[in-house]
Structures are given as C-alpha cells and as structure tokens.
Design a protein around this motif. Structure first.
Motif, PDB file in Angstrom:
ATOM      1  N   LEU A 154      37.040  59.149  43.166  1.00  0.00           N
ATOM      2  CA  LEU A 154      36.980  60.546  43.592  1.00  0.00           C
ATOM      3  C   LEU A 154      36.435  60.664  45.015  1.00  0.00           C
ATOM      4  N   VAL A 155      35.450  59.854  45.345  1.00  0.00           N
ATOM      5  CA  VAL A 155      34.905  59.860  46.703  1.00  0.00           C
ATOM      6  C   VAL A 155      35.954  59.393  47.702  1.00  0.00           C
ATOM      7  N   ASP A 156      36.683  58.340  47.354  1.00  0.00           N
ATOM      8  CA  ASP A 156      37.704  57.812  48.262  1.00  0.00           C
ATOM      9  C   ASP A 156      38.842  58.805  48.475  1.00  0.00           C
ATOM     10  N   LEU A 157      39.134  59.624  47.478  1.00  0.00           N
ATOM     11  CA  LEU A 157      40.207  60.611  47.623  1.00  0.00           C
ATOM     12  C   LEU A 157      39.828  61.730  48.589  1.00  0.00           C
ATOM     13  N   LEU A 158      38.540  61.948  48.792  1.00  0.00           N
ATOM     14  CA  LEU A 158      38.095  63.019  49.683  1.00  0.00           C
ATOM     15  C   LEU A 158      37.685  62.533  51.062  1.00  0.00           C
ATOM     16  N   THR A 159      37.442  61.250  51.210  1.00  0.00           N
ATOM     17  CA  THR A 159      36.983  60.706  52.489  1.00  0.00           C
ATOM     18  C   THR A 159      38.002  59.709  53.025  1.00  0.00           C
ATOM     19  N   LYS A 160      37.908  59.462  54.302  1.00  0.00           N
ATOM     20  CA  LYS A 160      38.799  58.493  54.937  1.00  0.00           C
ATOM     21  C   LYS A 160      38.200  57.093  54.964  1.00  0.00           C
ATOM     22  N   ASN A 161      36.943  56.978  54.625  1.00  0.00           N
ATOM     23  CA  ASN A 161      36.281  55.679  54.624  1.00  0.00           C
ATOM     24  C   ASN A 161      36.421  55.035  53.245  1.00  0.00           C
ATOM     25  N   HIS A 162      37.307  54.039  53.136  1.00  0.00           N
ATOM     26  CA  HIS A 162      37.570  53.384  51.860  1.00  0.00           C
ATOM     27  C   HIS A 162      36.944  51.999  51.791  1.00  0.00           C
ATOM     28  N   SER A 163      35.920  51.770  52.583  1.00  0.00           N
ATOM     29  CA  SER A 163      35.290  50.461  52.603  1.00  0.00           C
ATOM     30  C   SER A 163      34.288  50.321  51.464  1.00  0.00           C
ATOM     31  N   MET A 164      34.100  49.079  51.031  1.00  0.00           N
ATOM     32  CA  MET A 164      33.124  48.757  49.984  1.00  0.00           C
ATOM     33  C   MET A 164      32.479  47.432  50.333  1.00  0.00           C
ATOM     34  N   SER A 165      31.167  47.386  50.257  1.00  0.00           N
ATOM     35  CA  SER A 165      30.449  46.162  50.582  1.00  0.00           C
ATOM     36  C   SER A 165      30.634  45.126  49.481  1.00  0.00           C
ATOM     37  N   LEU A 166      30.361  43.882  49.814  1.00  0.00           N
ATOM     38  CA  LEU A 166      30.496  42.802  48.837  1.00  0.00           C
ATOM     39  C   LEU A 166      29.530  42.966  47.660  1.00  0.00           C
ATOM     40  N   PRO A 167      28.240  43.308  47.882  1.00  0.00           N
ATOM     41  CA  PRO A 167      27.356  43.529  46.725  1.00  0.00           C
ATOM     42  C   PRO A 167      27.831  44.663  45.817  1.00  0.00           C
ATOM     43  N   ALA A 168      28.328  45.746  46.416  1.00  0.00           N
ATOM     44  CA  ALA A 168      28.826  46.859  45.604  1.00  0.00           C
ATOM     45  C   ALA A 168      30.051  46.444  44.813  1.00  0.00           C
ATOM     46  N   CYS A 169      30.907  45.660  45.445  1.00  0.00           N
ATOM     47  CA  CYS A 169      32.107  45.171  44.766  1.00  0.00           C
ATOM     48  C   CYS A 169      31.728  44.257  43.602  1.00  0.00           C
ATOM     49  N   THR A 170      30.777  43.376  43.821  1.00  0.00           N
ATOM     50  CA  THR A 170      30.338  42.462  42.764  1.00  0.00           C
ATOM     51  C   THR A 170      29.716  43.229  41.600  1.00  0.00           C
ATOM     52  N   THR A 171      28.920  44.242  41.912  1.00  0.00           N
ATOM     53  CA  THR A 171      28.303  45.057  40.864  1.00  0.00           C
ATOM     54  C   THR A 171      29.350  45.790  40.048  1.00  0.00           C
ATOM     55  N   GLN A 172      30.319  46.391  40.728  1.00  0.00           N
ATOM     56  CA  GLN A 172      31.386  47.084  40.024  1.00  0.00           C
ATOM     57  C   GLN A 172      32.197  46.115  39.167  1.00  0.00           C
ATOM     58  N   LEU A 173      32.460  44.924  39.699  1.00  0.00           N
ATOM     59  CA  LEU A 173      33.200  43.910  38.961  1.00  0.00           C
ATOM     60  C   LEU A 173      32.465  43.526  37.681  1.00  0.00           C
ATOM     61  N   PHE A 174      31.142  43.314  37.785  1.00  0.00           N
ATOM     62  CA  PHE A 174      30.362  42.899  36.613  1.00  0.00           C
ATOM     63  C   PHE A 174      30.425  43.952  35.511  1.00  0.00           C
ATOM     64  N   PHE A 175      30.150  45.205  35.845  1.00  0.00           N
ATOM     65  CA  PHE A 175      30.109  46.242  34.813  1.00  0.00           C
ATOM     66  C   PHE A 175      31.501  46.554  34.274  1.00  0.00           C
ATOM     67  N   PHE A 176      32.524  46.430  35.107  1.00  0.00           N
ATOM     68  CA  PHE A 176      33.881  46.676  34.630  1.00  0.00           C
ATOM     69  C   PHE A 176      34.280  45.631  33.589  1.00  0.00           C
ATOM     70  N   ILE A 177      34.046  44.351  33.892  1.00  0.00           N
ATOM     71  CA  ILE A 177      34.382  43.294  32.938  1.00  0.00           C
ATOM     72  C   ILE A 177      33.478  43.377  31.709  1.00  0.00           C
ATOM     73  N   TYR A 178      32.206  43.716  31.919  1.00  0.00           N
ATOM     74  CA  TYR A 178      31.256  43.835  30.810  1.00  0.00           C
ATOM     75  C   TYR A 178      31.730  44.868  29.789  1.00  0.00           C
ATOM     76  N   LEU A 179      32.065  46.050  30.259  1.00  0.00           N
ATOM     77  CA  LEU A 179      32.458  47.125  29.355  1.00  0.00           C
ATOM     78  C   LEU A 179      33.841  46.895  28.758  1.00  0.00           C
ATOM     79  N   ALA A 180      34.754  46.312  29.552  1.00  0.00           N
ATOM     80  CA  ALA A 180      36.075  45.981  29.012  1.00  0.00           C
ATOM     81  C   ALA A 180      35.955  44.921  27.922  1.00  0.00           C
ATOM     82  N   GLY A 181      35.117  43.906  28.155  1.00  0.00           N
ATOM     83  CA  GLY A 181      34.905  42.887  27.139  1.00  0.00           C
ATOM     84  C   GLY A 181      34.233  43.444  25.903  1.00  0.00           C
TER      85      GLY A 181
END
Length: 326
Positions: free
Chosen positions: A80-107
């Motif tokens: 939702l934030v990316d749809l309203l802003t032009k800045n679509h960047s994500m840091s490596l720590p944020a990406c890793t955190t999102q990856l962990f919780f996404f796989i955690y909850l999917a599993g």
C-alpha cells in the motif's frame, strides 16, 4: 565480478506504471486488507468468547485466522505504501525480515492445514473416541508443533539466504521479498541455496502433503456421505497448494511475469480473505455465534411476547376502527 558493486538494498517492481491504476489498486487492496483483518479478528473473538465453539475444530480455525491476519500484514502494508509513493526501495535487513516472517507464516499455515485434516479424519472416522484422541492437551501440542515447525522451516531458509550477495541490477520483479526472486538477482552461486530449498522444502512439503490428503482418502473410502462436510477445508487446501505450486515450481519467465504477479496477489492478499469466508458461509455454528453476538436470536420472555402481541393487536384494531369512519 570484481567490477560489480555490491548493493545493500533492492528496488521493488510496482504492479502498475499508470498513476490512475495505482490509486485504484490502492483502494482495492486497502479494502481487501481491512476486510481481512476485521473478518479474521471477528472469527477469533467469536471462538474465544462463545463457549459453544470451544472444541478442537474451532481451536485450529482460530489459529488459521490469526495466521491469515499476520500473513497478510507482512506484505499488504508495504504494498500500500509503494502504491502511493514513488520510492520503491527496500533495505537488505528489511527484506530479510519480511522474508523470514513470510516463510514462517506460510509454513505454519501449511502444517496447520495438515493438523486440521487430521482433526476432521478423527471426527468422522472415529467419532466415539474423538474426545479422547483430540483432547485439549493434544490440540495444544499440535498447535505448538505447527508454530515450531514453521519457525524452524523459515529459519533454515533465512540463514542460508544471508550467504548471498547482491549486485546491480538489484531490481526484484515482485512487490515483496521472496526466495526465488532473491536467487535470480544474486551475484553469488545459489547452488547450495537451491539444494537446501529442495531438500528442506521437499521433506517438509511432502510430509505435510501426505498428512493433509491421506486422511481424506480414508474418509472417501469409508465415509463418503460425510465427505461433503470437508469441502470447506479442501477448498482452502486446494487454493493454498495450487498457488504455492505455481509460484515456486513454474519458471518465472518474462512471458509469465504478469500471470505470476496475479497469482502472487491471490496467494498473499486474496487467500487470507477467502479462508474465513469459505469457512463461515457454510458453517452454522459461526453464523449462530454471529447472531448471538448481535442479539438477533435473543429469546423474549413469554409474558413480554404476550404483552407485545396484545399491544400490536390493539394498534391494528384501532387503525381498522379509525379507517372505518368517514
């Protein structure tokens, strides 16, 4: 490789480049996310407060509702934030955190669907021993195992993803961080990561798949008439496995990029909304709990009903009498 510059962040691809489409998508996904949170939390509240729903089936359904809320919250706010802003960047720590919780909850959802399948098998094929087999101690242990297995499954993938380094181009062709897309843009050899993903994902996935579907084979062979009561759970299982199979086992080529994004949206945003609706629409107990919460079916004492009926009758007679005069 020496001339390549290592990066510590990524650029996420937007779902659309047209400004008008971005605002429309924001409204649609915002409504979907809000409905997902409200409906799933209502189910959790009903199950927690209504004593008639204090049984193993609804205990697992409450866990599924909590997973769906958390699962959707991992990706939806960032989208939702990316749809309203032009800045679509994500840091490596944020990406890793999102990856962990996404796989955690999917599993965790993968293993929870297996537990729910086993619960239906015991309820249908062994009804006389259901309360003994599916005691609250057993249900608590199964739920604890679901969350622990999901944590271990995610931790393994996340730790091995830390060995990856990334160079330009650092564009992720998705609206969130996921393993296949990180493998594509990594400038490190991903053979070990792919091997771990196949071994760990295959062992966990085959085990969960077997526990989920083998009970239904027994139900279909021995209790065909009761098989129709499992359609809600089977529908949720089919949507989940179909989405996972397409995303992780169909090659992500440029020709299938749009289709992959559509399936990813269904997998991450639509499914958490569909799950409670599928279980609720054909569930008489949840509908009854909703009516009790809204006081729709609250019983009126006999004397009160009699007084109201007499009052209504008198009003009708008075109107008839009044209309009979010129």
């Amino acid at each position: 490789m020496k001339n390549l510059t290592k990066v510590t962040g990524f650029i996420l691809i937007s779902l659309s480049d047209h400004p008008n489409n971005l605002h429309l998508l924001f409204v649609v996904f915002f409504l979907i996310y809000v409905l997902t949170v409200i409906i799933n939390f209502l189910i959790i509240i009903f199950i927690f407060t209504d004593s008639r729903l204090h049984n193993p089936m609804y205990f697992f359904l409450g866990n599924l509702a909590f997973i769906d809320v958390s699962y959707s919250s991992v990706t939806a706010p960032r989208l939702l934030v990316d749809l309203l802003t032009k800045n679509h960047s994500m840091s490596l720590p944020a990406c890793t955190t999102q990856l962990f919780f996404f796989i955690y909850l999917a599993g965790a959802e993968l293993f929870l669907l297996s537990a729910m399948s086993y619960d239906r098998y015991i309820a249908i094929c062994h009804p006389l021993h259901y309360s003994q087999i599916m005691s609250w101690t057993v249900c608590t242990q199964m739920a604890f195992g679901v969350w622990v297995l999901g944590f271990v499954y995610s931790l393994v993938h996340t730790l091995f993803s830390l060995r990856l380094t990334f160079c330009r181009p650092n564009t992720i062709h998705n609206f969130f961080c996921d393993l296949p897309h990180l493998f594509q843009i990594s400038c490190t050899d991903t053979f070990i990561n792919v091997l771990v993903a196949l071994i760990v994902g295959g062992s966990f996935g085959i085990g969960a798949f077997s526990i989920t579907f083998i009970p239904y084979i027994h139900i279909l062979n021995g209790k065909r008439k009761a098989f129709s009561t499992c359609t809600s759970h089977l529908t949720v299982v089919f949507i989940f496995y179909a989405s996972v199979t397409f995303i992780y086992y169909v090659p992500n080529t440029s020709n299938l990029l749009t289709l992959n994004q559509v399936v990813t949206v269904i997998y991450t945003l639509i499914t958490p909304l569909l799950n409670p609706l599928i279980y609720s629409l054909r569930n008489k107990d949840l509908k009854a709990a909703l009516r009790r919460t809204l006081h729709v079916d609250r019983k009126i004492p006999v004397n009160v009903r009699g007084n109201k009926a007499q009052s209504l009758f008198r009003r009708i007679q008075f109107r008839r009498l009044h209309l009979s005069f010129p």
